[in-house]
Design a protein around this motif. Structure first.
Motif, PDB file in Angstrom:
ATOM      1  N   LEU A 138       0.857  -1.182   0.000  1.00 28.70           N
ATOM      2  CA  LEU A 138       0.000   0.000   0.000  1.00 28.70           C
ATOM      3  C   LEU A 138       0.890   1.228   0.000  1.00 28.70           C
ATOM      4  N   ALA A 139       0.417   2.295  -0.685  1.00 31.96           N
ATOM      5  CA  ALA A 139       1.223   3.510  -0.803  1.00 31.96           C
ATOM      6  C   ALA A 139       0.364   4.726  -0.478  1.00 31.96           C
ATOM      7  N   THR A 140       0.956   5.669   0.240  1.00 37.59           N
ATOM      8  CA  THR A 140       0.303   6.940   0.525  1.00 37.59           C
ATOM      9  C   THR A 140       1.304   8.072   0.334  1.00 37.59           C
ATOM     10  N   ALA A 141       0.808   9.197  -0.183  1.00 35.47           N
ATOM     11  CA  ALA A 141       1.629  10.400  -0.322  1.00 35.47           C
ATOM     12  C   ALA A 141       1.125  11.436   0.667  1.00 35.47           C
ATOM     13  N   SER A 142       2.053  12.146   1.287  1.00 36.22           N
ATOM     14  CA  SER A 142       1.681  13.142   2.291  1.00 36.22           C
ATOM     15  C   SER A 142       2.203  14.514   1.882  1.00 36.22           C
ATOM     16  N   ALA A 143       1.450  15.545   2.272  1.00 40.32           N
ATOM     17  CA  ALA A 143       1.825  16.921   1.963  1.00 40.32           C
ATOM     18  C   ALA A 143       2.873  17.418   2.954  1.00 40.32           C
ATOM     19  N   THR A 144       3.265  18.652   2.772  1.00 40.14           N
ATOM     20  CA  THR A 144       4.351  19.200   3.580  1.00 40.14           C
ATOM     21  C   THR A 144       4.028  19.194   5.062  1.00 40.14           C
ATOM     22  N   ASN A 145       2.786  19.520   5.414  1.00 42.22           N
ATOM     23  CA  ASN A 145       2.434  19.602   6.838  1.00 42.22           C
ATOM     24  C   ASN A 145       1.971  18.260   7.419  1.00 42.22           C
ATOM     25  N   ALA A 179       2.493  18.454  -5.385  1.00 39.34           N
ATOM     26  CA  ALA A 179       1.684  18.792  -4.207  1.00 39.34           C
ATOM     27  C   ALA A 179       2.066  17.937  -2.995  1.00 39.34           C
ATOM     28  N   TRP A 180       2.930  16.919  -3.204  1.00 41.17           N
ATOM     29  CA  TRP A 180       3.273  15.984  -2.144  1.00 41.17           C
ATOM     30  C   TRP A 180       4.742  16.063  -1.787  1.00 41.17           C
ATOM     31  N   ARG A 181       5.003  15.826  -0.535  1.00 38.13           N
ATOM     32  CA  ARG A 181       6.371  15.916  -0.028  1.00 38.13           C
ATOM     33  C   ARG A 181       7.025  14.536   0.108  1.00 38.13           C
ATOM     34  N   GLU A 182       6.242  13.543   0.518  1.00 33.97           N
ATOM     35  CA  GLU A 182       6.831  12.248   0.847  1.00 33.97           C
ATOM     36  C   GLU A 182       5.898  11.117   0.432  1.00 33.97           C
ATOM     37  N   LEU A 183       6.499  10.025  -0.026  1.00 29.18           N
ATOM     38  CA  LEU A 183       5.765   8.816  -0.383  1.00 29.18           C
ATOM     39  C   LEU A 183       6.132   7.724   0.624  1.00 29.18           C
ATOM     40  N   THR A 184       5.114   7.106   1.206  1.00 26.22           N
ATOM     41  CA  THR A 184       5.333   6.020   2.165  1.00 26.22           C
ATOM     42  C   THR A 184       4.822   4.715   1.569  1.00 26.22           C
ATOM     43  N   LEU A 185       5.679   3.723   1.534  1.00 22.13           N
ATOM     44  CA  LEU A 185       5.318   2.392   1.047  1.00 22.13           C
ATOM     45  C   LEU A 185       5.255   1.454   2.245  1.00 22.13           C
ATOM     46  N   ARG A 186       4.135   0.747   2.368  1.00 26.75           N
ATOM     47  CA  ARG A 186       3.936  -0.184   3.475  1.00 26.75           C
ATOM     48  C   ARG A 186       3.769  -1.598   2.917  1.00 26.75           C
TER      49      ARG A 186
END
Length: 238
Positions: A138-145, A179-186
């Motif tokens: 599963l993958a999620t992208a998060s914004a700066t804050n 628009a995204w700062r970081e990608l998290t792969l789980r």
């Protein structure tokens, strides 16, 4: 002369009172002897009882000492068993953690733009990476804050050595930053056959599936979102 002899015979004969005194004295002697005999027997019995009591007391002291030693030995044995059990548990935990780390996905991948299937003037910002075994990803992208996140679509490879594809962002031609700062792969071990993936398991005791809500991943890694500076069509097709 005759008178003198008669007087002597009369004075030498014991009277009944004398015989009675002798009998009484004899009886007294016999009673005293019997009383002395029984007194001695009672004294001997008392001595034997005292000796038996002393022996019983000594045996009780020995038994108490043995019981005390037994309790101490039992405590020492319980402590040794506890130490052995803890040592075995520690060794097992070390081995399970070693296997867990061995199965952990190795961080790798690259960013690229790929053609958009519906809008010719748009591109997809994509992250791709490779894995040496099958996982549920599963993958999620998060914004700066970090207060805004989005779930990204993940495409597993068609072949074992192909790329895993994460579709991060629809990128229009007038964009210059993400628009995204970081990608998290789980990652989790696949618990059911999905497509080409075959189920396997990690026995370390950590979470084995996503569950409901924001549950902890079995493994994860994070990558900074870095759109490429140029659009390489040939790279995106590779």
């Amino acid at each position: 002369m005759h008178s003198l002899l008669h007087a002597a015979e009369t004075s030498s004969a014991p009277s009944e009172a004398d015989w009675l005194a002798v009998v009484v004295a004899a009886i007294a002697v016999i009673v005293a002897a019997v009383a002395g005999f029984y007194a001695k027997r009672s004294a001997d019995a008392a001595d034997k009882n005292v000796t038996a009591a002393e022996r019983s007391a000594s045996a009780a002291e020995v038994s108490a000492a043995i019981a005390k030693d037994s309790v101490s030995i039992a405590k020492d044995s319980a402590y040794a068993s506890s130490v052995s059990a803890n040592a075995a548990a520690d060794l097992l935990r070390v081995e399970l953690d070693r296997l867990h780390n061995e199965y952990e996905p190795k961080k790798n991948g690259e960013w690229l733009f790929v053609p958009h299937n519906r809008h010719p003037d748009h591109r997809w910002l994509q992250f791709r990476f490779k894995l040496d075994r099958e996982y549920l990803v599963l993958a999620t992208a998060s914004a700066t804050n970090d207060t805004v996140t989005t779930v990204c679509s993940v495409t597993p490879p068609g072949q074992p050595d192909d790329w895993w594809l994460v579709w991060v962002e629809d990128w229009s031609s007038d964009r210059d930053h993400s628009a995204w700062r970081e990608l998290t792969l789980r990652f989790w071990p696949p618990q059911a056959r999905v497509g080409r993936a075959r189920p396997w398991n990690c026995v370390c005791g950590r979470q084995l599936d996503p569950g409901e809500g924001d549950t902890a991943a079995h493994w994860d890694f994070e990558v900074d979102v870095k759109p490429p500076e140029s659009y390489d069509l040939m790279a995106s097709l590779g």
